[in-house]
Design a protein around this motif. Structure first.
Motif, PDB file in Angstrom:
ATOM      1  N   GLU A 129      -4.474  55.896-117.226  1.00 46.92           N
ATOM      2  CA  GLU A 129      -5.031  56.266-118.520  1.00 46.92           C
ATOM      3  C   GLU A 129      -5.521  55.026-119.275  1.00 46.92           C
ATOM      4  O   GLU A 129      -4.832  54.013-119.326  1.00 46.92           O
ATOM      5  CB  GLU A 129      -3.975  56.973-119.375  1.00 46.92           C
ATOM      6  N   GLY A 130      -6.719  55.122-119.840  1.00 48.22           N
ATOM      7  CA  GLY A 130      -7.258  54.047-120.674  1.00 48.22           C
ATOM      8  C   GLY A 130      -8.128  53.048-119.949  1.00 48.22           C
ATOM      9  O   GLY A 130      -8.873  52.296-120.577  1.00 48.22           O
ATOM     10  N   VAL A 131      -8.054  53.010-118.620  1.00 49.06           N
ATOM     11  CA  VAL A 131      -8.834  52.018-117.882  1.00 49.06           C
ATOM     12  C   VAL A 131     -10.328  52.313-117.972  1.00 49.06           C
ATOM     13  O   VAL A 131     -11.146  51.409-118.130  1.00 49.06           O
ATOM     14  CB  VAL A 131      -8.378  51.946-116.416  1.00 49.06           C
ATOM     15  N   LEU A 132     -10.694  53.605-117.867  1.00 51.03           N
ATOM     16  CA  LEU A 132     -12.112  53.951-117.957  1.00 51.03           C
ATOM     17  C   LEU A 132     -12.673  53.544-119.323  1.00 51.03           C
ATOM     18  O   LEU A 132     -13.808  53.055-119.419  1.00 51.03           O
ATOM     19  CB  LEU A 132     -12.299  55.443-117.720  1.00 51.03           C
ATOM     20  N   ARG A 133     -11.876  53.723-120.371  1.00 47.15           N
ATOM     21  CA  ARG A 133     -12.330  53.299-121.699  1.00 47.15           C
ATOM     22  C   ARG A 133     -12.494  51.777-121.748  1.00 47.15           C
ATOM     23  O   ARG A 133     -13.411  51.264-122.385  1.00 47.15           O
ATOM     24  CB  ARG A 133     -11.329  53.769-122.757  1.00 47.15           C
ATOM     25  N   ALA A 134     -11.613  51.070-121.092  1.00 47.41           N
ATOM     26  CA  ALA A 134     -11.717  49.610-121.058  1.00 47.41           C
ATOM     27  C   ALA A 134     -12.979  49.160-120.335  1.00 47.41           C
ATOM     28  O   ALA A 134     -13.645  48.202-120.751  1.00 47.41           O
ATOM     29  CB  ALA A 134     -10.485  49.020-120.378  1.00 47.41           C
ATOM     30  N   VAL A 135     -13.313  49.860-119.238  1.00 43.68           N
ATOM     31  CA  VAL A 135     -14.544  49.533-118.507  1.00 43.68           C
ATOM     32  C   VAL A 135     -15.762  49.751-119.406  1.00 43.68           C
ATOM     33  O   VAL A 135     -16.681  48.921-119.442  1.00 43.68           O
ATOM     34  CB  VAL A 135     -14.648  50.380-117.224  1.00 43.68           C
ATOM     35  N   ALA A 136     -15.770  50.872-120.143  1.00 40.53           N
ATOM     36  CA  ALA A 136     -16.886  51.138-121.056  1.00 40.53           C
ATOM     37  C   ALA A 136     -16.979  50.068-122.130  1.00 40.53           C
ATOM     38  O   ALA A 136     -18.075  49.601-122.480  1.00 40.53           O
ATOM     39  CB  ALA A 136     -16.711  52.517-121.695  1.00 40.53           C
ATOM     40  N   ALA A 137     -15.835  49.630-122.664  1.00 42.38           N
ATOM     41  CA  ALA A 137     -15.838  48.575-123.689  1.00 42.38           C
ATOM     42  C   ALA A 137     -16.396  47.280-123.126  1.00 42.38           C
ATOM     43  O   ALA A 137     -17.189  46.585-123.782  1.00 42.38           O
ATOM     44  CB  ALA A 137     -14.421  48.368-124.213  1.00 42.38           C
ATOM     45  N   LEU A 138     -16.001  46.948-121.897  1.00 43.69           N
ATOM     46  CA  LEU A 138     -16.480  45.709-121.295  1.00 43.69           C
ATOM     47  C   LEU A 138     -17.984  45.760-121.051  1.00 43.69           C
ATOM     48  O   LEU A 138     -18.688  44.764-121.271  1.00 43.69           O
ATOM     49  CB  LEU A 138     -15.738  45.458-119.973  1.00 43.69           C
ATOM     50  N   VAL A 139     -18.492  46.897-120.606  1.00 48.17           N
ATOM     51  CA  VAL A 139     -19.944  47.035-120.404  1.00 48.17           C
ATOM     52  C   VAL A 139     -20.687  46.814-121.715  1.00 48.17           C
ATOM     53  O   VAL A 139     -21.709  46.106-121.775  1.00 48.17           O
ATOM     54  CB  VAL A 139     -20.275  48.418-119.807  1.00 48.17           C
ATOM     55  N   ILE A 140     -20.189  47.393-122.796  1.00 48.84           N
ATOM     56  CA  ILE A 140     -20.832  47.211-124.109  1.00 48.84           C
ATOM     57  C   ILE A 140     -20.830  45.742-124.491  1.00 48.84           C
ATOM     58  O   ILE A 140     -21.850  45.194-124.955  1.00 48.84           O
ATOM     59  CB  ILE A 140     -20.109  48.055-125.177  1.00 48.84           C
ATOM     60  N   ILE A 141     -19.713  45.062-124.311  1.00 48.21           N
ATOM     61  CA  ILE A 141     -19.612  43.655-124.689  1.00 48.21           C
ATOM     62  C   ILE A 141     -20.556  42.796-123.843  1.00 48.21           C
ATOM     63  O   ILE A 141     -21.175  41.846-124.344  1.00 48.21           O
ATOM     64  CB  ILE A 141     -18.158  43.175-124.556  1.00 48.21           C
ATOM     65  N   ILE A 142     -20.699  43.125-122.557  1.00 51.79           N
ATOM     66  CA  ILE A 142     -21.637  42.380-121.700  1.00 51.79           C
ATOM     67  C   ILE A 142     -23.066  42.569-122.195  1.00 51.79           C
ATOM     68  O   ILE A 142     -23.844  41.602-122.268  1.00 51.79           O
ATOM     69  CB  ILE A 142     -21.495  42.838-120.231  1.00 51.79           C
ATOM     70  N   VAL A 143     -23.430  43.785-122.557  1.00 53.49           N
ATOM     71  CA  VAL A 143     -24.786  44.043-123.066  1.00 53.49           C
ATOM     72  C   VAL A 143     -25.024  43.285-124.366  1.00 53.49           C
ATOM     73  O   VAL A 143     -26.064  42.633-124.557  1.00 53.49           O
ATOM     74  CB  VAL A 143     -25.007  45.556-123.274  1.00 53.49           C
ATOM     75  N   VAL A 144     -24.061  43.336-125.282  1.00 56.96           N
ATOM     76  CA  VAL A 144     -24.202  42.622-126.558  1.00 56.96           C
ATOM     77  C   VAL A 144     -24.296  41.123-126.318  1.00 56.96           C
ATOM     78  O   VAL A 144     -25.106  40.426-126.937  1.00 56.96           O
ATOM     79  CB  VAL A 144     -23.020  42.949-127.491  1.00 56.96           C
ATOM     80  N   GLY A 145     -23.480  40.623-125.381  1.00 54.55           N
ATOM     81  CA  GLY A 145     -23.557  39.204-125.056  1.00 54.55           C
ATOM     82  C   GLY A 145     -24.909  38.812-124.485  1.00 54.55           C
ATOM     83  O   GLY A 145     -25.448  37.747-124.804  1.00 54.55           O
ATOM     84  N   ALA A 146     -25.486  39.690-123.657  1.00 56.28           N
ATOM     85  CA  ALA A 146     -26.791  39.398-123.054  1.00 56.28           C
ATOM     86  C   ALA A 146     -27.892  39.317-124.112  1.00 56.28           C
ATOM     87  O   ALA A 146     -28.754  38.433-124.063  1.00 56.28           O
ATOM     88  CB  ALA A 146     -27.135  40.455-122.013  1.00 56.28           C
ATOM     89  N   VAL A 147     -27.878  40.237-125.096  1.00 62.33           N
ATOM     90  CA  VAL A 147     -28.934  40.220-126.114  1.00 62.33           C
ATOM     91  C   VAL A 147     -28.675  39.166-127.182  1.00 62.33           C
ATOM     92  O   VAL A 147     -29.532  38.925-128.032  1.00 62.33           O
ATOM     93  CB  VAL A 147     -29.099  41.600-126.780  1.00 62.33           C
ATOM     94  N   ARG A 178     -34.667  35.865-129.518  1.00 60.00           N
ATOM     95  CA  ARG A 178     -36.001  35.558-130.057  1.00 60.00           C
ATOM     96  C   ARG A 178     -37.000  36.675-129.781  1.00 60.00           C
ATOM     97  O   ARG A 178     -37.980  36.829-130.513  1.00 60.00           O
ATOM     98  CB  ARG A 178     -36.524  34.241-129.469  1.00 60.00           C
ATOM     99  N   ARG A 179     -36.761  37.473-128.729  1.00 55.46           N
ATOM    100  CA  ARG A 179     -37.697  38.523-128.352  1.00 55.46           C
ATOM    101  C   ARG A 179     -37.428  39.851-129.062  1.00 55.46           C
ATOM    102  O   ARG A 179     -38.231  40.771-128.957  1.00 55.46           O
ATOM    103  CB  ARG A 179     -37.648  38.741-126.839  1.00 55.46           C
ATOM    104  N   LEU A 180     -36.294  39.947-129.739  1.00 57.14           N
ATOM    105  CA  LEU A 180     -35.919  41.205-130.367  1.00 57.14           C
ATOM    106  C   LEU A 180     -36.106  41.153-131.877  1.00 57.14           C
ATOM    107  O   LEU A 180     -35.824  40.126-132.500  1.00 57.14           O
ATOM    108  CB  LEU A 180     -34.447  41.530-130.072  1.00 57.14           C
ATOM    109  N   ALA A 181     -36.573  42.243-132.459  1.00 58.65           N
ATOM    110  CA  ALA A 181     -36.595  42.354-133.913  1.00 58.65           C
ATOM    111  C   ALA A 181     -35.162  42.367-134.416  1.00 58.65           C
ATOM    112  O   ALA A 181     -34.247  42.834-133.722  1.00 58.65           O
ATOM    113  CB  ALA A 181     -37.316  43.631-134.335  1.00 58.65           C
ATOM    114  N   TYR A 182     -34.950  41.862-135.638  1.00 59.43           N
ATOM    115  CA  TYR A 182     -33.595  41.811-136.172  1.00 59.43           C
ATOM    116  C   TYR A 182     -32.973  43.198-136.205  1.00 59.43           C
ATOM    117  O   TYR A 182     -31.785  43.377-135.864  1.00 59.43           O
ATOM    118  CB  TYR A 182     -33.588  41.208-137.587  1.00 59.43           C
ATOM    119  N   GLU A 183     -33.740  44.220-136.612  1.00 58.94           N
ATOM    120  CA  GLU A 183     -33.193  45.566-136.712  1.00 58.94           C
ATOM    121  C   GLU A 183     -32.702  46.073-135.349  1.00 58.94           C
ATOM    122  O   GLU A 183     -31.657  46.717-135.252  1.00 58.94           O
ATOM    123  CB  GLU A 183     -34.228  46.530-137.289  1.00 58.94           C
TER     124      GLU A 183
END
Length: 446
Positions: free
Chosen positions: A133-151, A158-163
């Motif tokens: 229990e909870g591991v799948l949620r942890a995987v989803a959290a990590l994916v989100i953090i990786i995406v945020v880190g990438a952008v 520099r390529r993204l609008a602030y909004e």
């Protein structure tokens, strides 16, 4: 313009920024020690070293996530002493710390269990997600953090609008919730003792409470209290406009010269845009004024605002104020429309001041007449420096000629980033001590 001011506090050797920074470091260090203690007190309880390292990395990642929330909460006490730009810089590096600690947590845990079960790492991860229990949620959290880190990387940012960047960043809060529920579900340290459980619940409550207070409650309360509206829109030149804003009980709004607000003008086409503009006059308890140059759709549209337009303002923000003075005399260096907080500071500062205003041509000198009148009234020196970028009119020799005792003064600097970098280099060559140099960049986090 008459300003409402308390008697000036004498410059002090106790630097507010140092006190606030030391306080943040002490809080982080104390909590890191507490996390380590509770981890050790719970016992390692793992079959191999990889699992031990993985669990410890996960706990440190959770601590950094809570610290990250504190950095983006925009709490007035911290913001006035450190400044949003520096807090944003710490936010960025803390974010990368979260990314790497949580990646280490995931890798060590998966390889640790794989070593015990004989499964390959991919199948081990699938097995953990399906059975624990909870591991799948942890995987989803990590994916989100990786995406945020990438952008958040400089090239992507520099390529993204602030909004767009800001919208993606909002998913970090979802990652926090998912990570917390994962910690509650499977964190052995979390449930090892009542003290550990109380500690983690308190930590997350304080972090989330800080965000809720600083980002929602305080702005809503201040806007309900002051009910800001546009009272006048005054063109200063072809591409520069001043907006005057009035409201109720503005003498109770804790704004100071040099600070800025995030302004939302509540019209059909602008209500969703928040733009940072400095106050261009010291607050007088009756009116706030911002002055902006048309540099994009947000600032260009100010010219078309109508008196009576409702305003939602977040702030005041910024540490570019007289709170950080260390000397009785000062130098104010402005470039272009960066003169707006400088003009406000000149109005508030006491003691002899020298103002250096750098523009390409005299016609670009926004608010120059006001600066001249203020300088005359306060006994300040005013130098208008014009000409092309090269040669550098604010090189060390030129600054030393304009202000021979510059190393004995506080220096307040605001202007375009290239100019600021050049002037900061000149100040270093002139041996101006770092604590006497005050500058701030608009930088919005989260």
């Amino acid at each position: 313009m008459t300003t409402v001011q308390s008697p000036p506090a004498p410059p002090t050797a106790i630097r507010p920024r140092v006190v606030a920074r030391a306080g943040l470091y002490a809080v982080l260090a104390a909590n890191a020690a507490a996390v380590t203690y509770f981890f050790a007190d719970a016992g390692f309880g793992a079959s191999n070293a990889l699992l031990v390292l993985g669990r410890l990395a996960g706990l440190y990642g959770a601590l950094l996530m809570a610290f990250q929330l504190l950095l983006v909460a925009r709490l007035p006490w911290l913001d006035r002493r450190i400044g949003m730009d520096r807090l944003t810089s710490w936010h960025r590096w803390t974010g990368f710390g979260i990314l790497w600690t949580l990646l280490a947590h995931a890798v060590f845990i998966v390889f640790g269990y794989a070593d015990s079960s004989g499964l390959d790492p991919v199948n081990q991860l699938v097995d953990l997600a399906e059975t624990v229990e909870g591991v799948l949620r942890a995987v989803a959290a990590l994916v989100i953090i990786i995406v945020v880190g990438a952008v958040s990387g400089r090239s992507a940012r520099r390529r993204l609008a602030y909004e767009t960047w800001h919208f993606i960043h909002l998913y970090t809060y979802l990652a926090v919730v998912l990570a917390f529920t994962h910690q509650v579900a499977v964190g052995t340290t979390f449930t090892a003792s009542s003290a550990a459980t109380a500690y983690w619940y308190t930590l997350w409550a304080v972090a989330l409470g800080a965000v809720f207070t600083g980002r929602l409650v305080l702005p809503l309360w201040r806007n309900l209290r002051h009910r800001l509206v546009v009272s006048a829109v005054v063109p200063e030149s072809d591409d520069v406009v001043s907006v005057y804003i009035t409201g109720r009980d503005l003498d109770r709004l804790p704004a100071r010269a040099g600070q800025f607000f995030l302004w939302r003008f509540l019209t059909k086409d602008r209500w969703w845009q928040a733009n940072p503009f400095s106050l261009s006059a010291a607050p007088d308890g009756r009116t706030l004024r911002l002055t902006a140059k048309a540099a994009g759709a947000g600032s260009a549209g100010l010219r078309h605002l109508r008196p009576g337009t409702r305003v939602f303002a977040e702030g005041p923000y910024g540490a570019f104020t007289a709170l950080h003075r260390t000397r009785a005399e000062s130098v104010l260096i402005a470039g272009g429309v960066g003169v707006t907080p400088i003009r406000a500071l000149l109005e508030e500062l006491h003691g002899h001041a020298v103002v250096v205003y750098r523009v390409a041509a005299e016609r670009d000198a926004v608010l120059y007449d006001e600066l001249r009148e203020l300088a005359l009234a306060k006994g300040a020196e005013l130098h208008l420096v014009t000409g092309p970028v090269h040669p550098d009119k604010l090189a060390p020799a030129e600054l030393a000629r304009l202000v021979p005792d510059i190393a004995e003064r506080d220096v307040f600097l605001c202007g375009p980033p290239p100019m600021m970098r050049a002037v900061l280099g000149s100040l270093r060559e002139l041996n101006v001590p770092g604590p006497q140099i005050h500058f701030e960049r608009f930088a919005l986090a989260g």
